[in-house]
Design an enzyme around this catalytic site. Structure first.
Site, PDB file in Angstrom:
ATOM      1  N   ASP A 117       0.850  -1.196   0.000  1.00 15.22           N
ATOM      2  CA  ASP A 117       0.000   0.000   0.000  1.00 15.22           C
ATOM      3  C   ASP A 117       0.885   1.247   0.000  1.00 15.22           C
ATOM      4  OD1 ASP A 117      -3.198   0.521   0.995  1.00 15.22           O
ATOM      5  OD2 ASP A 117      -1.801   2.193   1.145  1.00 15.22           O
ATOM      6  N   ILE A 118       0.480   2.241  -0.798  1.00 15.73           N
ATOM      7  CA  ILE A 118       1.285   3.462  -0.943  1.00 15.73           C
ATOM      8  C   ILE A 118       1.277   4.319   0.329  1.00 15.73           C
ATOM      9  CG2 ILE A 118      -0.469   5.047  -1.867  1.00 15.73           C
ATOM     10  CD1 ILE A 118       1.525   5.713  -4.123  1.00 15.73           C
ATOM     11  N   ASN A 124     -13.157  -3.074   2.071  1.00 18.75           N
ATOM     12  CA  ASN A 124     -14.192  -2.044   2.148  1.00 18.75           C
ATOM     13  C   ASN A 124     -15.030  -2.011   0.873  1.00 18.75           C
ATOM     14  OD1 ASN A 124     -13.065  -1.204   4.625  1.00 18.75           O
ATOM     15  ND2 ASN A 124     -11.608   0.123   3.582  1.00 18.75           N
ATOM     16  N   GLN A 137     -14.396   2.834   1.453  1.00 16.62           N
ATOM     17  CA  GLN A 137     -13.727   2.526   0.182  1.00 16.62           C
ATOM     18  C   GLN A 137     -13.377   3.826  -0.537  1.00 16.62           C
ATOM     19  OE1 GLN A 137     -16.005   0.049  -2.549  1.00 16.62           O
ATOM     20  NE2 GLN A 137     -14.191  -0.426  -3.785  1.00 16.62           N
ATOM     21  N   HIS A 192     -10.311  -4.676  -3.655  1.00 20.02           N
ATOM     22  CA  HIS A 192      -9.009  -5.028  -3.072  1.00 20.02           C
ATOM     23  C   HIS A 192      -9.218  -5.443  -1.628  1.00 20.02           C
ATOM     24  CE1 HIS A 192      -9.806  -0.754  -2.590  1.00 20.02           C
ATOM     25  NE2 HIS A 192      -9.199  -0.858  -1.418  1.00 20.02           N
ATOM     26  N   HIS A 236      -7.235  -5.591   2.104  1.00 20.90           N
ATOM     27  CA  HIS A 236      -6.081  -5.116   2.880  1.00 20.90           C
ATOM     28  C   HIS A 236      -5.552  -6.232   3.778  1.00 20.90           C
ATOM     29  CE1 HIS A 236      -6.784  -0.711   2.240  1.00 20.90           C
ATOM     30  NE2 HIS A 236      -8.022  -1.106   2.066  1.00 20.90           N
TER      31      HIS A 236
HETATM   32  P1  5GP Z   1      -9.740   1.649   0.394  1.00 21.04           P
HETATM   33  O1  5GP Z   1      -9.860   2.873   1.265  1.00 21.04           O
HETATM   34  O2  5GP Z   1     -10.413   1.864  -0.946  1.00 21.04           O
HETATM   35  O3  5GP Z   1     -10.171   0.379   1.059  1.00 21.04           O
HETATM   36  O4  5GP Z   1      -8.197   1.467   0.163  1.00 21.04           O
HETATM   37  C1  5GP Z   1      -7.476   2.049  -0.860  1.00 21.04           C
HETATM   38  C2  5GP Z   1      -6.028   1.857  -0.511  1.00 21.04           C
HETATM   39  O5  5GP Z   1      -5.265   1.962  -1.677  1.00 21.04           O
HETATM   40  C3  5GP Z   1      -5.491   2.898   0.467  1.00 21.04           C
HETATM   41  O6  5GP Z   1      -4.943   2.237   1.594  1.00 21.04           O
HETATM   42  C4  5GP Z   1      -4.460   3.670  -0.346  1.00 21.04           C
HETATM   43  O7  5GP Z   1      -3.349   4.046   0.424  1.00 21.04           O
HETATM   44  C5  5GP Z   1      -4.081   2.676  -1.422  1.00 21.04           C
HETATM   45  N1  5GP Z   1      -3.697   3.275  -2.692  1.00 21.04           N
HETATM   46  C6  5GP Z   1      -4.376   4.243  -3.379  1.00 21.04           C
HETATM   47  N2  5GP Z   1      -3.744   4.531  -4.547  1.00 21.04           N
HETATM   48  C7  5GP Z   1      -2.651   3.712  -4.596  1.00 21.04           C
HETATM   49  C8  5GP Z   1      -1.614   3.550  -5.567  1.00 21.04           C
HETATM   50  O8  5GP Z   1      -1.555   4.202  -6.602  1.00 21.04           O
HETATM   51  N3  5GP Z   1      -0.658   2.618  -5.278  1.00 21.04           N
HETATM   52  C9  5GP Z   1      -0.693   1.872  -4.140  1.00 21.04           C
HETATM   53  N4  5GP Z   1       0.295   0.978  -3.956  1.00 21.04           N
HETATM   54  N5  5GP Z   1      -1.662   2.000  -3.206  1.00 21.04           N
HETATM   55  C10 5GP Z   1      -2.637   2.913  -3.430  1.00 21.04           C
END
Ligand code: 5GP
Ligand code: ZN
Length: 139
Positions: free
Chosen positions: A32-33, A88, A95, A101, A103
């Site tokens: 994760d970034i 999420n 989300q 995805h 985590h």
């Molecule tokens: P969500 O909040 O949708 O469950 O999680 C999205 C996750 O994706 C976040 O933890 C965010 O840091 C990660 N993320 C968003 N854009 C990128 C990206 O371009 N590269 C990577 N490696 N992670 C990303």
């Protein structure tokens, strides 16, 4: 299938480079970034699905096997004390990227990760008829 302008489609299918921990024909696991903790990874499906409601059954069946592999490797290598697995669906659920995805968040004693909810009182328990309706809808 990919969706135009979906960043996770591009990452999952290798068009945008990423720190990849694992890849097979259905999934890519990347770091994760903006990690919640050291080693925070996300499993991306290669076939675009916005959320669990759109997820192909075969991807749904297999994703937890990948989660198990990744969590097991993390426990061994990072020596984390626990792991949260989180997925999420929908903005209200947190989300932010609308490509499914999962985590994998390694947990360490005393870390600052906060995954919590406030338990509701018994008034919010589901009514019997709703429980029945859910049971009938589950096929
Ligand atoms: P969500 O909040 O949708 O469950 O999680 C999205 C996750 O994706 C976040 O933890 C965010 O840091 C990660 N993320 C968003 N854009 C990128 C990206 O371009 N590269 C990577 N490696 N992670 C990303
Ligand atoms: Zn996508």
């Amino acid at each position: 299938m990919q969706e135009a302008n979906c960043i996770f489609c591009k990452i999952a299918n290798g068009e945008i480079p990423s720190k990849t921990l694992y890849e097979d024909e259905r999934f890519r696991v990347i770091l994760d970034i903006s990690p919640a903790s050291k080693g925070h990874a996300i499993i991306l499906v290669k076939n675009h699905a916005a959320n669990i409601f759109e997820l192909a059954d075969e991807d749904a069946r297999e994703i937890f096997l990948v989660a198990k592999k990744v969590a097991t490797a993390m426990e061994k290598v990072l020596q984390c004390d626990g792991v949260n697995i989180l997925q999420n669906n929908g903005e209200v659920a947190g989300q932010t990227v609308f490509h499914l995805h999962m985590h994998i968040i390694p947990r360490y004693k005393g870390d600052s990760v906060n995954i919590s909810w406030k338990p509701q009182d018994e008034n919010s328990v589901l009514a019997e008829e709703l429980i029945e309706e859910i049971k009938q809808t589950l096929v």
